[in-house]
Design an enzyme around this catalytic site. Sequence first.
Site, PDB file in Angstrom:
ATOM      1  N   LYS A   1       3.277   9.177   8.705  1.00  0.00           N
ATOM      2  CA  LYS A   1       2.286   8.955   9.886  1.00  0.00           C
ATOM      3  C   LYS A   1       2.745   9.386  11.198  1.00  0.00           C
ATOM      4  O   LYS A   1       2.465  10.171  11.791  1.00  0.00           O
ATOM      5  CB  LYS A   1       2.056   7.461   9.853  1.00  0.00           C
ATOM      6  CG  LYS A   1       0.974   7.022   8.950  1.00  0.00           C
ATOM      7  CD  LYS A   1       0.444   5.550   8.919  1.00  0.00           C
ATOM      8  CE  LYS A   1      -0.546   5.462   7.904  1.00  0.00           C
ATOM      9  NZ  LYS A   1      -0.676   4.792   6.572  1.00  0.00           N
TER      10      LYS A   1
ATOM     11  N   ASP B   1       9.244   2.459   1.407  1.00  0.00           N
ATOM     12  CA  ASP B   1       8.132   3.365   2.083  1.00  0.00           C
ATOM     13  C   ASP B   1       7.974   2.947   3.573  1.00  0.00           C
ATOM     14  O   ASP B   1       7.611   2.027   4.038  1.00  0.00           O
ATOM     15  CB  ASP B   1       6.956   2.780   1.203  1.00  0.00           C
ATOM     16  CG  ASP B   1       5.613   3.507   1.547  1.00  0.00           C
ATOM     17  OD1 ASP B   1       5.754   4.141   2.728  1.00  0.00           O
ATOM     18  OD2 ASP B   1       4.528   3.436   1.108  1.00  0.00           O
TER      19      ASP B   1
ATOM     20  N   PHE C   1       0.940  -1.090  -0.083  1.00  0.00           N
ATOM     21  CA  PHE C   1       0.020   0.003  -0.037  1.00  0.00           C
ATOM     22  C   PHE C   1       0.798   1.107   0.155  1.00  0.00           C
ATOM     23  O   PHE C   1       1.842   1.499   0.741  1.00  0.00           O
ATOM     24  CB  PHE C   1      -1.045  -0.057   1.139  1.00  0.00           C
ATOM     25  CG  PHE C   1      -1.786   0.983   1.016  1.00  0.00           C
ATOM     26  CD1 PHE C   1      -2.907   1.251   0.317  1.00  0.00           C
ATOM     27  CD2 PHE C   1      -1.377   2.477   1.891  1.00  0.00           C
ATOM     28  CE1 PHE C   1      -3.810   2.385   0.321  1.00  0.00           C
ATOM     29  CE2 PHE C   1      -2.401   3.511   1.788  1.00  0.00           C
ATOM     30  CZ  PHE C   1      -3.384   3.446   0.880  1.00  0.00           C
TER      31      PHE C   1
HETATM   32  C1  LIG Z   1      -0.612   5.238   5.180  1.00  0.00           C
HETATM   33  C2  LIG Z   1       0.378   4.921   4.107  1.00  0.00           C
HETATM   34  C3  LIG Z   1       0.628   5.676   3.133  1.00  0.00           C
HETATM   35  C4  LIG Z   1      -0.409   6.884   2.809  1.00  0.00           C
HETATM   36  O1  LIG Z   1      -0.217   7.826   3.806  1.00  0.00           O
HETATM   37  P1  LIG Z   1      -1.234   8.954   3.535  1.00  0.00           P
HETATM   38  O2  LIG Z   1      -0.438   9.891   4.604  1.00  0.00           O
HETATM   39  O3  LIG Z   1      -2.719   8.450   3.981  1.00  0.00           O
HETATM   40  O4  LIG Z   1      -1.316   9.435   2.303  1.00  0.00           O
HETATM   41  C5  LIG Z   1       1.624   5.277   2.260  1.00  0.00           C
HETATM   42  N1  LIG Z   1       2.279   3.959   2.446  1.00  0.00           N
HETATM   43  C6  LIG Z   1       2.228   3.399   3.570  1.00  0.00           C
HETATM   44  C7  LIG Z   1       3.024   2.163   4.001  1.00  0.00           C
HETATM   45  C8  LIG Z   1       1.161   3.746   4.556  1.00  0.00           C
HETATM   46  O5  LIG Z   1       0.934   2.971   5.496  1.00  0.00           O
END
Ligand SMILES: *Cc1c(COP(=O)(O)O)cnc(C)c1O
Length: 392
Positions: A252, A223, A138
């Site tokens: 986050k 990521d 994701f």
């Molecule tokens: C939550 C998340 C995103 C997206 O972050 P947003 O702040 O909602 O745009 C991207 N990559 C990972 C691994 C995530 O957990």
Amino acid sequence: MTTNEIKSLDQQYLMATYGRLDIAPKSGKNATMIDADGREYIDFTSGIGVNSLGYCDEGWIKAVEAQLHQIQHMCNYYYCESAAKVGEQLVKLSGLEKVFFGNSGAEANEGAIKLARKYSYDKYGEGRATIITLQSSFHGRTITTLAATGQDVFHQYFYPFTTGFKHVPANDLDALREALTADVCAIMAEPIQGEGGVNMLDTDYIKAVREICDERDILLIFDEVQTGVGRTGKFFAYEHFGILPDIVTLAKGLGGGLPIGAFLGGAKAANTLGGGMHGTTFGANPVVTAGALEVIARVSKPEFLASVTEKGTYLAKALMDKKPSKVKSVRGRGLMLGFQVEGNPKDYLHDCADNGLLVLTAGKDVIRLLPPLTITKEEIDRGVEILANVLK
Ligand SMILES: *Cc1c(COP(=O)(O)O)cnc(C)c1O
């Protein structure tokens, strides 16, 4: 307002893009939250890994408030002290060289994708822009990060998506090698897949991926939007693998509750983006980065990181000691935990909420926990009691 009143107002005026629970959080301290009706909850979610120091941490409030009394925003044509200091800390902690600040995880990943493509364009010209990502990954909700996301459910409705992404199964080197055509410029992965099910990557796999990237001058992007900033017991989750990625994204937990995203470039990609090539109005905001500075100062301490690992182990063991029959297996690191369950995890999530505990789900069959990194043992015990009862 009562929860019901807030709910009706929300349903009348906000787009119904979320499957919300009937809870309206009103106040909180650390991992304990009180809703609009005065009900108390133990929070094992920290708002999807965002409130890393819990609700309303004193030191964090002080740092944010002090900045609020000075300047709340300046545009990026000027220098911002707290943003520069957060950059300094992230560089020192990461082993990478330069940072760019945005406002969210998806934006951080967008920036990382631009950075990787520009690096390749500078050296090899056009036609080398493909990025390989993993199935069940994701990476965000923008058109490009949806395309990067390796889950078919996200590839609907919004055509045309950005091209140039290929998805391969995780921990499968043969599949990766097969996908490595001459047009590939980067490989992007979460060190532990969050939304996809708290899925771990093998250390051997990541080490081999690092080697492949080095051989072919392909950039390795991690990521760490969910895994970064101490969540797994290391400041960056890639430290568990003993390798250094070329680009890392964060969001986050970095702001302790305020919106921030960041991408970092290592030796290869630190100076790839020059004047006018990337930007944002809100990024590097002084109040947000003042909060981030406090988060980093606290979380980066070795004894703090050790406590994250210790609390994660404690929580998982406390739950498993109660022999919850619905739990098939446990995975994760630090305070990023996934319990694979029999039955629908969404049902358990609702049962937990009815009994005063907030949890998350992930993938098809996982209860995911991302408690604040500052959660106390007492709060863990109270939450585990409820969770064990729901999963018994
Ligand atoms: C939550 C998340 C995103 C997206 O972050 P947003 O702040 O909602 O745009 C991207 N990559 C990972 C691994 C995530 O957990």
